[in-house]
Motif scaffolding. Sequence first.
Motif, PDB file in Angstrom:
ATOM      1  N   GLU A  48      13.652  35.226 -22.749  1.00  0.00           N
ATOM      2  CA  GLU A  48      12.615  36.239 -22.944  1.00  0.00           C
ATOM      3  C   GLU A  48      11.288  35.792 -22.345  1.00  0.00           C
ATOM      4  O   GLU A  48      10.564  36.584 -21.741  1.00  0.00           O
ATOM      5  N   CYS A  49      10.957  34.514 -22.535  1.00  0.00           N
ATOM      6  CA  CYS A  49       9.708  33.983 -21.964  1.00  0.00           C
ATOM      7  C   CYS A  49       9.715  34.087 -20.446  1.00  0.00           C
ATOM      8  O   CYS A  49       8.721  34.505 -19.828  1.00  0.00           O
ATOM      9  N   ILE A  50      10.816  33.695 -19.834  1.00  0.00           N
ATOM     10  CA  ILE A  50      10.922  33.730 -18.377  1.00  0.00           C
ATOM     11  C   ILE A  50      10.791  35.163 -17.869  1.00  0.00           C
ATOM     12  O   ILE A  50      10.076  35.443 -16.901  1.00  0.00           O
ATOM     13  N   HIS A  51      11.462  36.093 -18.533  1.00  0.00           N
ATOM     14  CA  HIS A  51      11.402  37.493 -18.122  1.00  0.00           C
ATOM     15  C   HIS A  51       9.990  38.049 -18.257  1.00  0.00           C
ATOM     16  O   HIS A  51       9.529  38.836 -17.417  1.00  0.00           O
ATOM     17  N   PHE A  57      15.898  27.619 -12.131  1.00  0.00           N
ATOM     18  CA  PHE A  57      15.864  27.951 -13.548  1.00  0.00           C
ATOM     19  C   PHE A  57      15.362  26.751 -14.371  1.00  0.00           C
ATOM     20  O   PHE A  57      14.582  26.901 -15.308  1.00  0.00           O
ATOM     21  N   GLY A  58      15.808  25.546 -13.982  1.00  0.00           N
ATOM     22  CA  GLY A  58      15.381  24.337 -14.693  1.00  0.00           C
ATOM     23  C   GLY A  58      13.889  24.108 -14.606  1.00  0.00           C
ATOM     24  O   GLY A  58      13.251  23.673 -15.581  1.00  0.00           O
ATOM     25  N   PHE A  59      13.289  24.389 -13.445  1.00  0.00           N
ATOM     26  CA  PHE A  59      11.844  24.259 -13.292  1.00  0.00           C
ATOM     27  C   PHE A  59      11.121  25.177 -14.276  1.00  0.00           C
ATOM     28  O   PHE A  59      10.136  24.792 -14.919  1.00  0.00           O
ATOM     29  N   LYS A  60      11.596  26.431 -14.414  1.00  0.00           N
ATOM     30  CA  LYS A  60      10.940  27.373 -15.320  1.00  0.00           C
ATOM     31  C   LYS A  60      11.060  26.907 -16.765  1.00  0.00           C
ATOM     32  O   LYS A  60      10.087  26.992 -17.538  1.00  0.00           O
ATOM     33  N   MET A  61      12.232  26.405 -17.133  1.00  0.00           N
ATOM     34  CA  MET A  61      12.396  25.875 -18.492  1.00  0.00           C
ATOM     35  C   MET A  61      11.459  24.688 -18.719  1.00  0.00           C
ATOM     36  O   MET A  61      10.830  24.560 -19.778  1.00  0.00           O
ATOM     37  N   HIS A  62      11.353  23.841 -17.718  1.00  0.00           N
ATOM     38  CA  HIS A  62      10.483  22.659 -17.797  1.00  0.00           C
ATOM     39  C   HIS A  62       9.023  23.081 -17.952  1.00  0.00           C
ATOM     40  O   HIS A  62       8.283  22.537 -18.776  1.00  0.00           O
TER      41      HIS A  62
END
Length: 317
Positions: A183-186, A205-210
Amino acid sequence: MESNNVAVICSARPSMLKLSLTRTQQQTLPFKKIVVVAWGTEISAIAKETSHFSLAEITEGGTIGNVSTHRNIGLERIRSMNPDYVAFVDDDTFLNDTWHEYAMQTAIHTVKTCSIGGVITFASNWTKVQSCGHLFSNYRPLDISYGVAQDEIVLPTPPESVSSETFTCPCANSAFVPWTALECIHEIDGCYWDEKFSRMTCFEFGFKMHRLGYGYVLAPGALATHNGYLHRKNLRKEDIYDQIFSRIMLYRKFLADAECVRALADLGQRVIRWATNGYPHSPLSGEEIVHIHETALNTAGQHQFNKVWTGKIVKPI
């Protein structure tokens, strides 16, 4: 223990899908739903295969796009389900029966602050390697791979990096991700997976989670087999282009200007070595590698990115 978790499988290969679906449905801790996104040229065959599985439902994609495109379609489909976690499973990845149970046991202790990955055995006709996910360090996207027994595998401490960016992330062929992170990424990106990346989607995707402060935790009991290739020995010219292009795109999307310049310079030095010694797992070398790099650099330069991802982000929701 009941589950409010959903699995998403993107498939363009009905011949692979049957075993992947079988393993995903027969988990000791069942998923609430398995969403299969059919894409490519065999959508009807994929839909027919999916109809044999009680937990599975089909969502049709298209004949164009890539795996990121169709993961997004699957996630849009499950938004109304409001799951706790989403399991991303490739159609050539076969989960052990207890994969979901071990992933969920690990998730209970992380309070939705981490993505979770297991131990993948990559099987091919030339080797078997066990992997615990990916590492980004010294501007390099790397696999964390071991040829050792299961009980010897631990997630290593990343080496000291010459860059400011060092993190680990799961391989997206079998990853367990909190819905709150998605949800945060979206909210920020307007999508979940960036469709400009046909390769290195795990690192994008890992960069965004990081950036959002989500870590990565290994669930050693969550075992799976990936029937695809690991470091195919004869990479084609287009494979090499996709790898170099995606690496440049990672730098441009996630690194601040000065850091991006350093990363591109480091890549330029690697290109010189590849031109001299040959590109890994490929017979190509010399001017062909230099030309591929130049083309990828020019094409990547035409893309614009939201620079919000170049620094740490406070979770919006």
